[in-house]
Design a protein around this motif. Structure first.
Motif, short mmCIF file in Angstrom:
data_model
loop_
_atom_site.label_atom_id
_atom_site.label_comp_id
_atom_site.label_asym_id
_atom_site.label_seq_id
_atom_site.Cartn_x
_atom_site.Cartn_y
_atom_site.Cartn_z
N ALA A 4 0.81 -1.22 0.00
CA ALA A 4 0.00 0.00 0.00
C ALA A 4 0.84 1.26 0.00
CB ALA A 4 -0.95 -0.01 1.18
N VAL A 133 -9.91 2.27 -10.26
CA VAL A 133 -10.27 2.90 -8.99
C VAL A 133 -10.78 4.30 -9.32
CG1 VAL A 133 -9.33 3.79 -6.81
CG2 VAL A 133 -8.54 1.59 -7.70
N ALA A 135 -11.36 8.15 -8.17
CA ALA A 135 -10.84 9.08 -7.15
C ALA A 135 -10.68 10.48 -7.77
CB ALA A 135 -9.49 8.62 -6.61
N VAL A 158 -12.49 7.34 -2.49
CA VAL A 158 -11.81 6.34 -3.32
C VAL A 158 -12.72 5.11 -3.44
CG1 VAL A 158 -9.77 4.86 -3.48
CG2 VAL A 158 -9.54 7.19 -2.58
N VAL A 159 -13.14 4.80 -4.66
CA VAL A 159 -14.02 3.64 -4.87
C VAL A 159 -13.33 2.62 -5.77
CG1 VAL A 159 -16.23 4.84 -4.52
CG2 VAL A 159 -15.21 4.83 -6.79
N ASP A 161 -13.09 -2.06 -6.58
CA ASP A 161 -13.41 -3.44 -6.19
C ASP A 161 -12.20 -4.21 -5.70
OD1 ASP A 161 -16.02 -2.96 -6.92
OD2 ASP A 161 -15.83 -3.86 -8.91
N ARG A 163 -9.07 -4.41 -3.28
CA ARG A 163 -8.60 -3.82 -2.03
C ARG A 163 -7.16 -3.30 -2.15
NH1 ARG A 163 -9.36 -3.86 3.82
NH2 ARG A 163 -7.81 -2.33 4.43
N THR A 166 -7.27 0.00 -4.15
CA THR A 166 -7.78 1.18 -3.42
C THR A 166 -6.80 1.60 -2.33
OG1 THR A 166 -9.18 -0.20 -1.97
CG2 THR A 166 -10.24 0.79 -3.91
N ASP A 167 -6.11 0.63 -1.71
CA ASP A 167 -5.10 0.98 -0.70
C ASP A 167 -3.98 1.81 -1.33
OD1 ASP A 167 -6.47 -0.34 1.29
OD2 ASP A 167 -5.09 -2.04 1.43
N GLN A 170 -5.33 5.32 -2.04
CA GLN A 170 -5.42 6.09 -0.79
C GLN A 170 -4.04 6.56 -0.34
OE1 GLN A 170 -8.42 3.02 1.03
NE2 GLN A 170 -8.30 4.75 2.43
N GLY A 181 -7.20 10.15 1.63
CA GLY A 181 -7.94 9.21 0.79
C GLY A 181 -8.86 8.39 1.67
N TYR A 183 -11.71 5.39 1.77
CA TYR A 183 -12.38 4.32 1.02
C TYR A 183 -13.89 4.56 1.05
CZ TYR A 183 -14.33 -0.21 -0.13
OH TYR A 183 -15.08 -1.21 -0.71
#
Ligand code: NAP
Length: 218
Positions: A4, A133, A135, A158-159, A161, A163, A166-167, A170, A181, A183
């Motif tokens: 991340a 993602v 954002a 931040v949207v 599917d 993980r 999105t990490d 962010q 950021g 989620y």
């Protein structure tokens, strides 16, 4: 192994526009290596130079191919077609979609329906082998580009599917002073995130400002 930490090589596709220039400037100022892409590589080079930061300009295809993480900052009308042409270069990468499908009339901005549900879902449908993602939908390009502004006090929803993806996004947002950021759910939540921009544009017009969002309780 995906971690991340914020990615180092960011490619902003459509980076000669207001948002693309703003993100390129801010992310580069935060230490990332940034390229901007254009349909015209010469325009990208001239724009990159004008940013006064260490940003490089390339064609969209070179930009998509050289980056670890792509950012899509083009008008909705250009979105699906451009992404189709870059699917191979963006394969296996995180792709950040900032696109707000909006129309404007005398009352201001309104969200327009997208067959796939949202611009971000459309991007994921086109880029089946990338992790899309959503954002930066609510961030003002003008604030991003304001060299006198040290901090931008705003959360970024931040949207996505995936993980891990999105990490990563962010973490990228968190490199910009003042920004967080947050989620905000799977890609199916992108429609309301994109549509909220029409509300913020109404706020901006009434209060003559560049409104952002803050999530409380997090
Ligand atoms: N402006 C903001 O403050 C802001 C904030 C948040 C989100 N957004 C979203 O971010 C996206 C970009 O906004 P923007 O204001 O930066 O837009 P913009 O300046 O109108 O366009 C961005 C770039 O897209 C490229 N482009 C335009 N038409 C194209 C086409 N038919 N095919 C391929 N590329 C094309 C152009 O680059 P070249 O001509 O160099 O190829 C242009 O410089 C929009 O979807 C918007 O909803 C904007």
């Amino acid at each position: 192994v995906v971690t991340a930490s914020a990615p180092q090589r960011i490619g902003v596709i459509g980076g000669t526009g207001a948002l693309g220039r703003g993100l390129a400037y801010r992310l580069s100022r935060s230490g990332a290596s940034v390229t901007i892409g254009s349909r015209d590589a010469e325009r990208a080079r001239a724009t990159a130079q004008s940013l006064g930061a260490e940003v490089r300009g390339l064609s969209n295809a070179e930009c998509a191919s050289e980056c670890d993480l792509g950012v899509v900052a083009v008008p909705f009308d250009a979105h699906a077609g451009l992404l189709e042409s870059l699917a191979a270069q963006l394969r296996g990468k995180v792709v950040v979609d900032c696109v707000n499908p909006l129309a404007f009339d005398a009352q201001g901005a309104r969200a327009v329906p997208v067959p796939e549900g949202s611009a971000a879902q459309q991007a994921q449908a086109v880029l089946a082998a990338s992790a899309v993602v959503g954002a930066f939908h609510h961030v003002s390009a003008q604030l991003l580009l304001d060299a006198d502004l040290e901090r931008i006090d705003s959360d970024v929803l931040v949207v996505g599917d995936d993980r891990a993806a999105t990490d990563i996004v962010q973490a990228l947002v968190d490199t910009i002073p003042g920004m967080r950021g947050i989620y905000a759910g799977p890609l199916r939540n992108a429609a309301q995130v994109e549509a909220l921009t029409a509300t913020l544009i109404s706020v901006n017009r009434r209060y003559r400002t560049h409104a952002g969002v803050r999530i409380t309780g997090v």
